[in-house]
Design a protein around this motif. Sequence first.
Motif, PDB file in Angstrom:
ATOM      1  N   ARG A 512     -98.591 -85.095 -50.710  1.00 58.06           N
ATOM      2  CA  ARG A 512     -97.206 -85.047 -50.072  1.00 58.06           C
ATOM      3  C   ARG A 512     -97.194 -84.809 -48.533  1.00 58.06           C
ATOM      4  N   LEU A 513     -97.080 -85.515 -47.788  1.00 60.40           N
ATOM      5  CA  LEU A 513     -97.410 -85.341 -46.192  1.00 60.40           C
ATOM      6  C   LEU A 513     -96.036 -84.906 -45.517  1.00 60.40           C
ATOM      7  N   ASP A 514     -95.866 -84.721 -44.330  1.00 55.53           N
ATOM      8  CA  ASP A 514     -94.834 -84.112 -43.639  1.00 55.53           C
ATOM      9  C   ASP A 514     -94.091 -85.477 -42.848  1.00 55.53           C
ATOM     10  N   HIS A 515     -92.943 -84.818 -42.193  1.00 58.09           N
ATOM     11  CA  HIS A 515     -91.918 -85.835 -41.617  1.00 58.09           C
ATOM     12  C   HIS A 515     -92.910 -86.654 -40.498  1.00 58.09           C
ATOM     13  N   GLY A 516     -93.900 -86.032 -39.911  1.00 55.33           N
ATOM     14  CA  GLY A 516     -94.493 -86.847 -38.811  1.00 55.33           C
ATOM     15  C   GLY A 516     -95.170 -88.125 -39.682  1.00 55.33           C
ATOM     16  N   PHE A 517     -95.517 -87.858 -40.519  1.00 53.45           N
ATOM     17  CA  PHE A 517     -96.447 -89.161 -41.402  1.00 53.45           C
ATOM     18  C   PHE A 517     -95.441 -90.136 -41.637  1.00 53.45           C
ATOM     19  N   LEU A 518     -94.239 -89.621 -42.368  1.00 53.04           N
ATOM     20  CA  LEU A 518     -93.104 -90.581 -42.535  1.00 53.04           C
ATOM     21  C   LEU A 518     -92.463 -91.132 -41.537  1.00 53.04           C
ATOM     22  N   LEU A 519     -92.491 -90.491 -40.334  1.00 53.71           N
ATOM     23  CA  LEU A 519     -92.002 -91.122 -38.748  1.00 53.71           C
ATOM     24  C   LEU A 519     -92.995 -92.569 -38.432  1.00 53.71           C
ATOM     25  N   SER A 520     -94.230 -92.094 -38.643  1.00 48.01           N
ATOM     26  CA  SER A 520     -95.328 -93.037 -38.207  1.00 48.01           C
ATOM     27  C   SER A 520     -94.979 -94.465 -39.228  1.00 48.01           C
ATOM     28  N   LEU A 521     -94.772 -94.092 -40.285  1.00 47.99           N
ATOM     29  CA  LEU A 521     -94.587 -95.306 -41.471  1.00 47.99           C
ATOM     30  C   LEU A 521     -93.360 -96.166 -40.944  1.00 47.99           C
ATOM     31  N   ILE A 522     -92.371 -95.177 -40.666  1.00 47.13           N
ATOM     32  CA  ILE A 522     -90.993 -96.051 -40.280  1.00 47.13           C
ATOM     33  C   ILE A 522     -91.200 -96.764 -39.103  1.00 47.13           C
TER      34      ILE A 522
END
Length: 748
Positions: A512-522
């Motif tokens: 369960r990673l953080d918002h930075g990981f999610l931002l990179s994917l988006i």
Amino acid sequence: MVLARKTAASFGSTVRAVAIGVGRVADNWLPPLPTPEREAGALIEALRRDDGCGVPLDRAGPALIGLTCTRSAVLSHLRSLFEASSADDTIVIYFGGHGIAAADNFYLCTADTKEGDLAGSAVSGGDIGELIEAAQCRGILLLLDCCFSAAAAEHAPAAFRSLRSGEFRLVLASARAGQRSWETADGFGTHFSTSLVEILEGRRVVGRGDGAIYFSDLIEGLNAGIAEKRAEANLPPQDMVFAGTYTSDPLVFVMRGQTLESVRFATARYSPRQLRRIVARSLLTVLALIFFCLVSWYGIIDATEYVDEEGGRLVAYRGHPHYPLPGYPQHIWTYAYGSERLGPRANRQLPLVAPIGKPVAPLVADRLDPLVAASQRVAAGDIESASKLTQDLLARRDIPFETQLGARLLLTEIVGAEQVPLLVRWTLDQRAEIRLAALRGLFRLDPRRAVDRALTDLSGGGTGLDHSDILRRLQGICTPDIERYLRRVADVPGTRPSPTLVVDTAVRVGCRLDHGFLLSLIARSQYRDAASIAGYAVWAGLSEAPAASNPKVELWRRLLLQAHLPTFPCDPSWSDVLRSKQASEVLPAALAIARHCPGARLQIRWNNIPGLIRLTVEQQGRAPQDVDGLFAPSGGVALFAELVPLIARSIDQDVERVRGAIELSSDSSLRVAMLELLTIWGDRKGLFTSLLDANSIELRKSTRTMLAWRGRVNSPTSLAHVSAIATLSTRACSAGLNCCHSPDHGSS
């Protein structure tokens, strides 16, 4: 046993014979016997027969029988017989009647024998001994047919135990002490005397069949006759006994019709009755032997197992491949593989036959290709043995390249921490499958080193690793090193590895990673990735992620993510986006409004021409907004196809218009999307069977998928159909239909 004989020898003229038969004694103090007198007469007649022994009348006088057969008459007749004999004569004495053993002596009862005076009224062994002592002849044969006659042999006079002159002195008793001399079933004589008459008449052939009857031949013939008759009546045993002395096996009788110079053999050696008995016994013996052989053979076949190949698979049978019997072979089981998994030599040796009584499974296991054997040991949990076998294979130089390659791949799955240096070297191997397998093993044993090696390629190290394959094969639990690798992979420019694959891997290993990981994917997501990213955000607790509103992310990507999230604040700016000319922005914005703004409603006016399909958004307090030309072939249809699961949950279900558009439209991509939409809605009306013959492969596949989901036909028959169903299921999951996520299983 009738014999045909011609010509005669002169032996009968050297025989002197007397037959004594006593059936009754004085005062009947012993039970009367019905046959002795008849048997004595029959014996004399047999000796006189021209085709028998041919004894002249003056040498075989009338039998001594009846009341005239007194003690004095018997002794007088015997005395005259011995006195008249010469050195070449053979004397034959037969007695049939009662015999009594008493006071170490044996008595032959005559017609005048009295119970209280055996010594004075019966013929004793001593009386006979005195006569024999003075006899001058070639030989003497005393035949006794009476009960307990063996006592005469036991108490034989001294004249029978020494031989002063001549060739033999013999006494033959019909029964052993304690045994009876049995009579025939028809009552015409005893077994002993009847068999003796048969021999002398030539009806029972003894010896070599040349007419010469030696004493041993006589014994053998009498034994056979007695046994035959006793077996018919099922009587107790009767064994003959003889005593005496002789220089060699004496010749006692010679049958006329055969000479010592010219012999005409008998054409029938056995009587019909005896032949029937012999044939019956022989047949039973043969049948028993056949039965025994069959039972034994069936037992051997039933205890044998073998393996052969049928239809590309190894099949185990009970039986023997070369010796089939009714009911065999019997199927035992079918292996899941064929001869391709056997070693080269074993492949040429099919069928494989196990030793008798042994199962065939161990034999197959021993003949397996070493790599297959190692794989089976892994499946059985014997990792240590499998590892040793695999390393032994790699140490050999004579194995094929394919086997060596398979051994290396298998070893990467089972080695322990001591082989980490080997796996590191293999990550630089020339073959991509070896590099990937080695890296997978490193992730299992040493995640830090595995991540370092994998990130070398991302830093321009040129290892040639395919990170999509790495992600698909990544297993285990989330560690800081794996998190580090996932973050770096999420930042990789381009479409590979896809954000969907990255988040699927993160869910699978439980990161369960953080918002930075999610931002990179988006930031690098495509249409098809939005559902997976949204699902990950929910699973990881990032559904209110600032990344979904980050202005650094392109608008259409932000809108797609916002539309896919199950909850998100209604944004008034979405209505302004509807005036855009970009379908990639308009459709996500409309879907976001329909899902997250209170009282909002989205309608699509379907038409068979994509460019004429109209989208209408209704919101509280606002005038309906219409969007035309959204699904033009230039790009709107492709976007619509990617977002079908989300559209299905966001718009009003207008099944009839969609069905009409499918029937009339000529755009295959649009028809495929509409079929998927109907499937998600659960439409169960008429079938589009005509589309199974459409020119478009995708359209035929989607139609087949729809029919299979509706349960109107059998399950899909090709891998493409299964893939289509899996795709549809994934999209439905992303849209929120019965979707669940877990660290162990990912999305399902």
